[in-house]
Motif scaffolding. Sequence first.
Motif, PDB file in Angstrom:
ATOM      1  N   SER A  30       0.843  -1.196   0.000  1.00 15.01           N
ATOM      2  CA  SER A  30       0.000   0.000   0.000  1.00 15.01           C
ATOM      3  C   SER A  30       0.881   1.249   0.000  1.00 15.01           C
ATOM      4  O   SER A  30       2.042   1.182   0.409  1.00 15.01           O
ATOM      5  CB  SER A  30      -0.858  -0.043   1.260  1.00 15.01           C
ATOM      6  N   ARG A  75      -3.055   6.842  12.104  1.00 15.00           N
ATOM      7  CA  ARG A  75      -1.946   6.652  11.159  1.00 15.00           C
ATOM      8  C   ARG A  75      -0.613   7.249  11.621  1.00 15.00           C
ATOM      9  O   ARG A  75       0.416   6.592  11.514  1.00 15.00           O
ATOM     10  CB  ARG A  75      -2.320   7.163   9.766  1.00 15.00           C
ATOM     11  N   TYR A  99       2.017   4.335  11.999  1.00 13.45           N
ATOM     12  CA  TYR A  99       2.950   4.178  10.873  1.00 13.45           C
ATOM     13  C   TYR A  99       3.911   5.350  10.720  1.00 13.45           C
ATOM     14  O   TYR A  99       4.514   5.509   9.667  1.00 13.45           O
ATOM     15  CB  TYR A  99       2.184   4.076   9.543  1.00 13.45           C
ATOM     16  N   TYR A 112      -8.308   5.032   5.764  1.00  9.65           N
ATOM     17  CA  TYR A 112      -7.744   4.481   6.998  1.00  9.65           C
ATOM     18  C   TYR A 112      -7.774   5.515   8.123  1.00  9.65           C
ATOM     19  O   TYR A 112      -6.877   5.561   8.956  1.00  9.65           O
ATOM     20  CB  TYR A 112      -6.322   3.956   6.737  1.00  9.65           C
TER      21      TYR A 112
HETATM   22  N1  LLP Z   1      -6.291  -5.254  -1.755  1.00 13.88           N
HETATM   23  C1  LLP Z   1      -5.741  -5.928  -0.718  1.00 13.88           C
HETATM   24  C2  LLP Z   1      -5.669  -7.378  -0.783  1.00 13.88           C
HETATM   25  C3  LLP Z   1      -5.254  -5.218   0.400  1.00 13.88           C
HETATM   26  O1  LLP Z   1      -4.701  -5.883   1.400  1.00 13.88           O
HETATM   27  C4  LLP Z   1      -5.335  -3.804   0.436  1.00 13.88           C
HETATM   28  C5  LLP Z   1      -4.852  -3.027   1.579  1.00 13.88           C
HETATM   29  C6  LLP Z   1      -5.922  -3.155  -0.665  1.00 13.88           C
HETATM   30  C7  LLP Z   1      -6.373  -3.908  -1.742  1.00 13.88           C
HETATM   31  C8  LLP Z   1      -6.069  -1.663  -0.712  1.00 13.88           C
HETATM   32  O2  LLP Z   1      -4.834  -1.046  -0.687  1.00 13.88           O
HETATM   33  P1  LLP Z   1      -4.723   0.542  -0.993  1.00 13.88           P
HETATM   34  O3  LLP Z   1      -5.161   0.769  -2.411  1.00 13.88           O
HETATM   35  O4  LLP Z   1      -5.586   1.228  -0.035  1.00 13.88           O
HETATM   36  O5  LLP Z   1      -3.284   0.832  -0.791  1.00 13.88           O
HETATM   37  N2  LLP Z   1      -3.893   1.045   7.241  1.00 13.88           N
HETATM   38  C9  LLP Z   1      -2.777   1.294   6.355  1.00 13.88           C
HETATM   39  C10 LLP Z   1      -2.964   0.673   5.001  1.00 13.88           C
HETATM   40  C11 LLP Z   1      -3.257  -0.814   5.040  1.00 13.88           C
HETATM   41  C12 LLP Z   1      -3.484  -1.447   3.697  1.00 13.88           C
HETATM   42  C13 LLP Z   1      -3.945  -2.865   3.820  1.00 13.88           C
HETATM   43  N3  LLP Z   1      -4.289  -3.530   2.592  1.00 13.88           N
HETATM   44  C14 LLP Z   1      -2.531   2.805   6.280  1.00 13.88           C
HETATM   45  O6  LLP Z   1      -3.224   3.560   6.939  1.00 13.88           O
HETATM   46  O7  LLP Z   1      -1.607   3.241   5.593  1.00 13.88           O
END
Ligand code: LLP
Length: 433
Positions: free
Chosen positions: A202, A327, A331, A387
């Motif tokens: 991500s 966040r 992180y 998030y």
């Molecule tokens: N698909 C899968 C299988 C995932 O595990 C995730 C995110 C996504 C799609 C969506 O990813 P994105 O497009 O949002 O990057 N809480 C963290 C981010 C955790 C992401 C987990 N998986 C933060 O606040 O940065």
Amino acid sequence: MHLFHYVGNALHCESVDLAAIARLHGTPTYVYSAASMEANYRRLATALPGLDVRVCYAMKANGSLAVARLFGNLGAGFDFVSGGEIRRAQAAGCDVTGSVFAGVGKTEAEVRHALEAGLYGFHVESEPELARLNHIAGLMGRKAPVAFRVNPDVDAGTHAKITTGRSENKFGVPLQFAEQAYEAASRFKHIEIRGVQIHIGSQITSVGPFAAAVEKVAPLAAQLRDRFGIQYFSLGGGVGVVYQEALASGAQAWWDARPVAERPLTPEAYGAAVAPVLRGLGLRILLEPGRFLVANAGVLLSRVEYLKRGHGRNFLIVDAGFNDLVRPAMYEAYHEIVPLARDASRPALTADIVGPICESGDTFAKERTLQQVGEGELLAFMSAGAYGFAMASRYNARPLAAEVMVRGTSFELVNARETYAQMFANEKLPSFL
Ligand code: LLP
């Protein structure tokens, strides 16, 4: 892309003065721009020309019913990671049949519910999970449509807690064992092999890791198409957004002022890097963006409680805590923090911006410089649409924040601030006390 900007000296979301929202609904309050989300969706959905693309919004980024409905109305599917998320989309009146179900720990009840809902694909992460799917589908007299999540062992160069595509992470089936896993799946009676899936992490801000992962897995996708007639290749999510200078980046002039090589990752650059490899495959392409669609389309409004002048350090104490936006604490994430009422005539203030929670970790920013602000004045935490509320908790017995959605000149409360009564509603005192 986002539609937060100053009109005169008042920060607006689309055509709504954010201070008006704070006055009416209090703080901390999340505010989402519907037009920003729609623009982000359209831009990504059209970034891979010549391919049959389906965007499955990764609802974990922001599970608000209003946000789900917005993407449902645009024709999006969803990338779910729990039975709760499937129910949220259904409660929002969305069609979930084009959606997928990811995650390493799907329970029996979740699998049953997902099969009843008729989801498009289960993204399988292990052989025991496959056996469970087969068993439950058999009991229900159905076939479970599956895609293995394949781990391409690519370093996405992102924060350790959100990188997933390396072989040491808990996710997916290693690429070298994928063929074997599919052969095993083909022997299950109640499994239909439908696709192949990757997700490497991500907040990825360059195209290199995406291109590397797609190139590594494309030969397998072609092989699976020929051998099992798979329909789709899911590329997962992960497209990053701008957090530094988040406010300025909403304007085209900000992008134009940057040399092309230094611009943050755009959907167009992403599409240009992966589409050529994908075109020859003849497969439907699924994208599962979360952050890209919603992060910059949301802010968290907060009020200054105190300016505490310490020894050689100032603390700006606000009414949002890490229970509202975790966040930075979790992180070390950066969120731009700006005043709702801009005043260039004021001196600058350098302070740690902190919340009221009884832990030093409740710090949003260290030694941040912004215009002098004091008690009762309002701030916006930018890029908080992804998030943010989704990871909120009630730690320190702090009720969940309110959520508001804006479109054009209108705004509506889409989730009322939790009341204290709601906070205790499920609790009871045991008879032996
Ligand atoms: N698909 C899968 C299988 C995932 O595990 C995730 C995110 C996504 C799609 C969506 O990813 P994105 O497009 O949002 O990057 N809480 C963290 C981010 C955790 C992401 C987990 N998986 C933060 O606040 O940065």
